[in-house]
Design an enzyme around this catalytic site. Structure first.
Site, mmCIF file in Angstrom:
data_model
loop_
_atom_site.group_PDB
_atom_site.id
_atom_site.type_symbol
_atom_site.label_atom_id
_atom_site.label_comp_id
_atom_site.label_asym_id
_atom_site.label_seq_id
_atom_site.Cartn_x
_atom_site.Cartn_y
_atom_site.Cartn_z
ATOM 1 N N LYS A 140 0.841 -1.191 0.000
ATOM 2 C CA LYS A 140 0.000 0.000 0.000
ATOM 3 C C LYS A 140 0.874 1.238 0.000
ATOM 4 C CE LYS A 140 -3.213 2.661 2.883
ATOM 5 N NZ LYS A 140 -3.976 2.744 4.143
ATOM 6 N N GLU A 191 -8.605 12.130 12.763
ATOM 7 C CA GLU A 191 -7.806 10.951 13.136
ATOM 8 C C GLU A 191 -6.863 11.200 14.305
ATOM 9 O OE1 GLU A 191 -5.385 7.327 10.907
ATOM 10 O OE2 GLU A 191 -6.160 9.028 9.770
ATOM 11 N N GLU A 235 -7.279 -2.636 3.194
ATOM 12 C CA GLU A 235 -6.468 -1.432 3.395
ATOM 13 C C GLU A 235 -6.435 -1.050 4.874
ATOM 14 O OE1 GLU A 235 -6.687 3.336 2.365
ATOM 15 O OE2 GLU A 235 -7.880 1.934 1.163
#
Length: 386
Positions: A140, A191, A235
């Protein structure tokens, strides 16, 4: 360092002036005026984030009790310069609601808008990354792009900040004046990278996203689609596994939910996993814990070294503070750090916005480009641009 009397968050935002720094986190609001001590560029060379914090405290040996804190914006790449300082004056308040700034005509009209790279170029970047991933070079990588806006007159940061607080009152809002620059890093991150209090540590990675929809049924469909998406769950799992692996050496216990939940911001749906741990050593600082997992696969990729190399190869700019970490720490090491996303650098009439998307083998270039556009809406909405 003077402690000003407590007031409502609206009043705190009203008291914000250019050159101040403001953190409007879910459980704490901090307005900082002036700088008692700061760390200059030449003092930071070759030092880790935690080493820089230690040096900052050494430069300011006296203590201020439980209000004793420093504020920092750390870069994505640890080799770059950070902004960190101990304020002269601090106002503290618990989280309160806010309202949008009503006089929209105070926010200037954009004269010029550019993307860097342009959408077609960004999609070509995604294609190259997918090919490298399918060639088993990495799993990724997170690729970003910039939106650059020039306004007809200077932007009043206070108005933008008030709008961010009203739109995202349960998120990590910030407006931090950057050292050695005239710029302000402003945004509303969803986040949490690390929160450390005593022997407890919390992190809440997000990875896997869908845009919010105006129609309620379509919006619910987006959330449901995200919760079942094999690509997005994969992911997300890469991020959670990396954080768990890097935090375990510090933790006596570490609780990791088996499946992510779906959370929302005003503009996006996200897969979310809240991880909680009990530390072996309460003396480890929040900054040490943060740098042990930074950059996470949520904003860099995995394996970290290969992903970092690829994004540096493909992205035609230096991220600097974008996808870094922003927050505060007390002298005892307790603190809270968010990832610097959904944000912009503002300098008078010019603003530079950043958005990124996680690329894996199943990624579709157009969809990833659309995702970055949706993420830019957090800042655009605060500017009164829909």
């Amino acid at each position: 360092m003077a402690i000003l009397q407590e007031k409502s968050v609206n009043k705190m935002a009203d008291l914000y002036n250019n050159g101040d720094s403001f953190l409007g986190f879910p459980t704490k609001h901090i307005l900082a005026k002036g700088k008692e001590v700061e760390l200059h560029t030449e003092e930071q060379e070759g030092k880790s984030f935690s080493e820089r914090v230690d040096l900052l405290w050494q430069k300011c040996p006296r203590t201020y009790g439980h209000h004793d804190l420093m504020i920092a914006a750390f870069p994505f790449d640890q080799k770059d310069v950070a902004t960190l300082f101990i304020p002269k004056e601090v106002m503290l308040e618990k989280s309160l609601t806010s309202t949008r700034y009503q006089e929209g005509n105070r926010l200037p009209f954009p004269n010029k808008v550019n993307f860097h790279p342009q959408p077609q170029e960004y999609m070509m970047m995604v294609e190259k990354a997918v090919a490298r991933i399918k060639n088993a070079e990495l799993k990724k990588v997170v690729l970003g792009r910039l939106m650059q806006i020039e306004f007809s007159k200077n932007v009043n940061i206070r108005y933008v900040l008030q709008n961010l607080l009203a739109d995202n009152e349960d998120k990590f809002n910030f407006a931090v004046h950057l050292s050695d620059e005239k710029n302000t890093l402003i945004g509303s991150s969803p986040e949490l990278l690390i929160k450390k209090e005593g022997g407890k540590v919390i992190t809440n990675p997000l990875a896997g996203s869908r845009p919010r929809m105006a129609n309620e049924e379509d919006d619910k469909r987006m959330a449901q689609e995200l919760s079942c998406s094999e690509k997005d769950l994969y992911e997300h799992r890469l991020v959670v596994e990396a954080i768990e692996r890097n935090l375990k050496p510090y933790c006596r216990t570490l609780t990791v939910p088996a499946r992510p939940s779906v959370i929302s911001t005003k503009t996006m749906w996200h897969l979310s996993t809240k991880i909680e741990g009990e530390l072996y050593d309460e003396g480890v600082s929040s900054v040490q814990l943060a740098e042990s997992i930074h950059p996470t696969p949520a904003i860099c990729g995995t394996p970290a070294v290969e992903a970092f190399q690829l994004l540096n190869e493909l992205e035609p700019y230096n991220r600097h503070y974008f996808t870094g970490m922003i927050g505060y720490s007390k002298r005892n090491g307790d603190g809270e750090w968010a990832i610097s996303i959904r944000c912009a650098e503002l300098s008078q009439r010019k603003m530079k916005l950043f958005a990124g998307a996680g690329i894996v083998a199943q990624s579709v270039p157009q969809e990833e480009c659309d995702e970055t556009a949706a993420k830019l809406k957090t800042m655009l909405s605060a500017l009164g641009i829909e």
